[in-house]
Design a protein around this motif. Structure first.
Motif, short mmCIF file in Angstrom:
data_model
loop_
_atom_site.label_atom_id
_atom_site.label_comp_id
_atom_site.label_asym_id
_atom_site.label_seq_id
_atom_site.Cartn_x
_atom_site.Cartn_y
_atom_site.Cartn_z
N ILE A 30 47.85 -41.04 17.31
CA ILE A 30 46.82 -41.95 16.81
C ILE A 30 46.75 -41.87 15.29
O ILE A 30 46.62 -42.90 14.60
N THR A 31 46.86 -40.67 14.75
CA THR A 31 46.87 -40.52 13.28
C THR A 31 48.08 -41.23 12.69
O THR A 31 47.97 -41.91 11.65
N GLY A 40 54.17 -44.80 17.17
CA GLY A 40 55.42 -44.06 17.26
C GLY A 40 55.84 -43.88 18.70
O GLY A 40 55.29 -44.50 19.62
N THR A 41 56.81 -43.04 18.92
CA THR A 41 57.29 -42.74 20.26
C THR A 41 56.93 -41.31 20.62
O THR A 41 56.70 -40.48 19.75
N ARG A 42 56.91 -41.00 21.92
CA ARG A 42 56.53 -39.65 22.33
C ARG A 42 56.91 -39.39 23.77
O ARG A 42 57.17 -40.31 24.55
N ASP A 43 56.96 -38.07 24.10
CA ASP A 43 56.96 -37.66 25.49
C ASP A 43 55.77 -36.72 25.65
O ASP A 43 54.76 -36.88 24.96
N LEU A 194 58.10 -43.97 35.70
CA LEU A 194 56.90 -44.39 34.96
C LEU A 194 57.04 -44.13 33.46
O LEU A 194 56.10 -43.72 32.78
N ASN A 195 58.23 -44.39 32.93
CA ASN A 195 58.47 -44.10 31.51
C ASN A 195 58.25 -45.31 30.62
O ASN A 195 58.47 -45.24 29.41
N GLN A 196 57.80 -46.44 31.20
CA GLN A 196 57.55 -47.62 30.38
C GLN A 196 56.31 -47.40 29.52
O GLN A 196 55.31 -46.86 29.98
N VAL A 197 56.41 -47.81 28.26
CA VAL A 197 55.29 -47.64 27.34
C VAL A 197 54.19 -48.63 27.72
O VAL A 197 54.44 -49.82 27.92
N TRP A 198 52.97 -48.11 27.81
CA TRP A 198 51.83 -48.94 28.22
C TRP A 198 50.90 -49.16 27.04
O TRP A 198 50.84 -50.25 26.48
N THR A 202 52.55 -44.74 24.39
CA THR A 202 52.62 -43.66 25.35
C THR A 202 53.15 -44.13 26.70
O THR A 202 52.65 -45.12 27.24
N PRO A 203 54.14 -43.46 27.27
CA PRO A 203 54.63 -43.81 28.61
C PRO A 203 53.52 -43.75 29.65
O PRO A 203 52.58 -42.93 29.55
#
Length: 231
Positions: A30-31, A40-43, A194-198, A202-203
């Protein structure tokens, strides 16, 4: 304070620990969005600002996660030390033990973790000649922040086998976090489930996990006021 070592209490504690882990990661992402203007992207434990981010302040997103954790640690310290009711003190104990304090010190000592990476981004020489100094400084800073709440917790615990219980609450949550979050859930995400970004970059699997943890903690938050009881 005597920690209630029941199955339900310990299970709620672990879910609270998982929730605080996810809130730590969300604070990063969020920052990064606020600074860069894009998600950005993340796991479950690795994140990055968006590829188009040009802001020279992007490193603030690296420090935002630890800052969130440290705020809760010291809120816990205040509640445990100055809370006017046993419930407030119980929440204080929970906030300190449930926020990966030992993990932050361990990662800094091994040259990983947000604090080291943030300081590297700001101060690392091109030839990496000062990396050891950065690692030592990060460890000292993190230790100075984390140790006072931990010392307060240790003094407050009134259970028998106090030392063993204290060490268990430092180490076992980190082991479970590694097995459940970093290995199992990240492994499932890597396989495409369920790895699609919502939302928020975030996936979907991570969002569902966060909602599950938040719901469990929210429903049982009052009971967590008796995580530990006055001795």
């Amino acid at each position: 304070m005597k920690i209630q070592l029941t199955f339900k209490n310990l299970l709620l504690f672990i879910i609270f620990f998982f929730l605080m882990h996810e809130l730590h990661e969300l604070t990063h992402i969020i920052t990064g969005r606020m600074i860069c203007g894009c998600w950005g992207t993340r796991d479950f434990n690795v994140w990055s600002t968006c590829a188009d981010c040009q802001s020279s302040y992007a490193v603030a997103a690296t420090f935002a996660g630890p800052l969130f954790t440290f705020i809760f640690l010291w809120l816990g310290w205040y509640l445990l030390k100055y809370g006017k009711t046993p419930q407030h003190q119980s929440y204080g104990l929970l906030f300190i033990l449930g926020n990966m304090q030992f993990g932050r010190m361990f990662m800094a000592a091994t040259g990983s973790g947000d604090e080291v990476w943030g300081l590297r981004s700001l101060f690392l020489n091109a030839d990496h000649s000062n990396f050891l100094m950065i690692k030592v400084i990060a460890f000292l800073i993190v230790s100075c922040i984390c140790l006072p709440p931990l010392i307060t917790v240790y003094k407050a615990i009134a259970n028998q086998k106090k030392v063993l219980i204290f060490i268990a609450f430092l180490v076992i949550p980190l082991i479970l976090d590694t097995v459940v979050i970093l290995m199992a859930l990240n492994g499932i995400l890597t396989k495409g489930f369920l790895n699609q970004v919502w939302i928020m970059g975030t996936p979907l699997l991570i969002t569902l996990w966060f909602l599950f943890c938040a719901l469990v903690v929210g429903i049982n938050f009052k009971s967590l006021g008796s995580f530990a009881k006055a001795n």
